[in-house]
Design an enzyme around this catalytic site. Structure first.
Site, short mmCIF file in Angstrom:
data_model
loop_
_atom_site.label_atom_id
_atom_site.label_comp_id
_atom_site.label_asym_id
_atom_site.label_seq_id
_atom_site.Cartn_x
_atom_site.Cartn_y
_atom_site.Cartn_z
CG HIS A 337 0.81 2.27 -0.79
ND1 HIS A 337 1.41 3.39 -1.21
CD2 HIS A 337 -0.36 2.26 -1.17
CE1 HIS A 337 0.39 3.81 -1.87
NE2 HIS A 337 -0.73 3.42 -2.10
N GLY A 338 2.68 -0.12 3.00
CA GLY A 338 2.81 -1.34 3.82
C GLY A 338 4.35 -1.47 4.27
#
Lengths: 486, 82
Positions: A337-338
């Site tokens: 996700h990041g």
């Protein structure tokens, strides 16, 4: 380019559709070439340089797909899959994680060229699609594509290119060769696209302002009520943002004759985090299940289980091996996700709850148990959205402190109440539509006449929303989708 | 009791111990209906492979192989022969 801006709605999409259905594009091969051409144009609009990276990904994975098709389910095939993993995940690592990792450990300063590496839009999505193509060919589930242009279209098709759903090659391999186009399907597509556009422009963008106001305030100045309001606003914002994007992608796919699988199924009705992940970003959950969880569980985890069973007995062995696989999968999901420690912690929280849910015992009173399960799951999701939104761990900790009245803040304040007053209607509407209220009403209507009136009402409302969306798209500023960053 | 029945009895005892929340006799589409989710599938496969010393190949395994108690018995017997 984003789906909700004027250039896309009034220039790109009409031209794309006009040429696609024109006599120039009678043949499916020509249609595919046109779709690939406009998809590359769509991507190049936002990423004029990184498009080369995507073209390279198409070429490499097409070659690897052809190569692995000669050695399916063999050790040589496995080595080719390993090359594909090293290439695809290597590129992802360089462009997404290197600067973050080196920066986190103080190995590069902010002005160095490594720290300046920008994240190519949608790289996490198209990399996973490309990887699944090569693995599915190796597993013998799909045949390698002879035509590089079709692999190109599979990876680069603009509706799902930059924020999913993560379409499997098996879902559209047949559709690339033959697909039906009908007015009904086209209208369904327009309808679905309009729903997604409404979610994005009319709800998500408004809720985003409320969430930003709450998250941007200092912990001590953020009242308890406003902190909870902001967290709830973000929880709804991200749902309408991402599910809206998926609706638009599915709708656009239909307009061009493609059927994609659903990506959301009212996640906030869930009674456990496990169930939540069957309803939220379904294509990502299934990707990790099929390409990480199962390979881990059928391979290394069984060895761990056997070794643990000899030492500690069967029951403990089951717990250890389950923890082993789930931990890796949820750490990977978090980091996907990041590039931020917040996502590592967020993944860890998902792991803890999903692992715990396997062993918890349900309450004896089923009805009461369901209500308790729904409320606690809702609160857990709400809490995890805070760390998902926060810029850093300390930002998240300060926000939690505000929510729990631990930062010397007031319960209520004038600033918070003013903004709650401004945005409360969006929050209420958002809450209603994040649950399957309309579906329930539609199911309950048995009378044919009432059903007809209901359907006409829906069409009228949709037309009204479409006009409203156009007004917003024309007047609104640039407001990218949250998942573009992933 | 023939070999198949004996195997069925053993597997039933095993699943009642490791996956007590699932009634394996209630459905013929355990995977398709979602009664066996990914975590349960992994638990089942791991326990079967340890108990009967068989190796499951995830590339070959289909939902139909685990959809019912009888299908599971057939799958284990097939893997034992390999």
């Amino acid at each position: 380019m984003v789906f909700s801006n004027g250039v896309f709605l009034f220039l790109f999409l009409p031209i794309a559709l006009f040429v696609y259905y024109s006599p120039f594009c009678k043949n499916i091969k020509v249609k595919n070439i046109w779709l690939l051409f406009i998809s590359l144009g769509f991507y190049a609009w936002g990423e004029p340089i990184y498009i080369l990276l995507m073209l390279l990904s198409i070429c490499v994975n097409w070659i690897l797909g052809k190569w692995v098709s000669v050695y399916p389910k063999t050790s040589k095939g496995k080595k080719i899959v390993a090359i594909s993993c090293i290439y695809n995940l290597g590129v992802l690592f360089v462009f997404k994680y290197v600067s973050w990792l080196l920066g986190s450990f103080g190995l590069v300063d902010k002005n160095s060229p490594i720290a300046q590496i920008a994240l190519p839009i949608g790289i996490s999505f198209y990399t996973f699609q490309a990887l699944s193509y090569v693995i599915d060919v190796y597993r013998g589930k799909e045949q390698a594509q002879e035509n590089i242009l079709d692999v190109g279209l599979y990876i680069a098709f603009f509706p799902q290119l930059i924020a999913g759903p993560i379409v499997r090659y098996g879902t559209i391999s047949r559709q690339l060769r033959e697909r039906k186009h009908s007015l009904d399907m086209f209208c369904d597509g327009v309808w679905r696209f309009s729903i997604g556009l409404s979610k994005k422009l009319l709800l998500s963008n408004q809720l985003a302002v409320a969430a930003d106001l709450a998250f941007g305030r200092n912990a001590g100045e953020r009242s308890v009520v406003f902190a909870w309001f902001g967290a709830l606003a973000f929880m709804l914002q991200i749902y309408f943002d991402f599910s809206g994007y998926s609706d638009m992608a599915i709708g656009l796919g239909k307009m061009f004759g493609f059927e994609f699988l659903e990506n959301f199924n009212y996640p906030y009705v869930s009674r456990s985090i496990t169930e939540y992940w069957r309803r939220w970003h379904i294509s990502l959950g299934e990707w990790f299940r099929d390409y990480l969880y199962y390979p881990l569980s059928f391979g290394p985890a069984i060895k761990v289980r056997k070794a643990a069973a000899q030492k500690w007995g069967r029951k403990t062995a089951g717990i250890v091996s389950s923890a082993f696989s789930l931990f890796i999968v949820w750490m990977a999901t978090g980091i996907w996700h990041g590039a931020n420690w917040t996502f590592v912690v967020w993944g860890l929280i998902q792991f803890v709850f999903i692992f715990w849910e396997q062993y918890r015992k349900p309450l004896k009173n089923e009805k009461f148990g369901n209500v308790v399960a729904f409320i606690t799951t809702f609160l857990v999701i709400l809490s995890t959205k805070v760390i998902f939104k926060a810029d850093s761990i300390s930002h998240a900790v300060h926000y939690y402190a505000s929510m729990l009245h631990l930062s010397g803040n007031n319960w209520v304040d004038e600033y918070g109440m003013y903004w709650i007053g401004q945005y409360k209607s969006f929050l209420v509407i958002g809450l209603i539509f994040s649950f399957p209220v309309l579906e329930c009403i539609t199911k309950c209507i048995k009378n044919k006449r009432v059903k007809m009136i209901w359907n006409i009402g829906e069409a009228v409302v949709m037309c009204f929303l479409l006009v409203l969306n156009i007004c917003y798209a024309v007047s609104g500023g640039y407001n990218p989708f949250i998942y573009f960053n992933f | 009791m023939n070999m198949k029945e004996e195997m069925k009895k053993k597997i039933l005892e095993l699943v009642e111990e490791v996956l007590p929340q699932i009634d394996f006799t209630a459905s013929n589409s355990l995977v398709d209906d979602g009664l066996l989710d990914s975590i349960s599938i992994v638990t089942l496969v791991s326990e079967l492979s340890m108990e009967f010393d068989v190796v499951f190949d995830m590339n070959e395994l289909e939902p139909a192989d685990l959809n019912s108690l009888d299908a599971i018995v057939e799958t284990v017997l097939r893997l034992q022969k390999q």
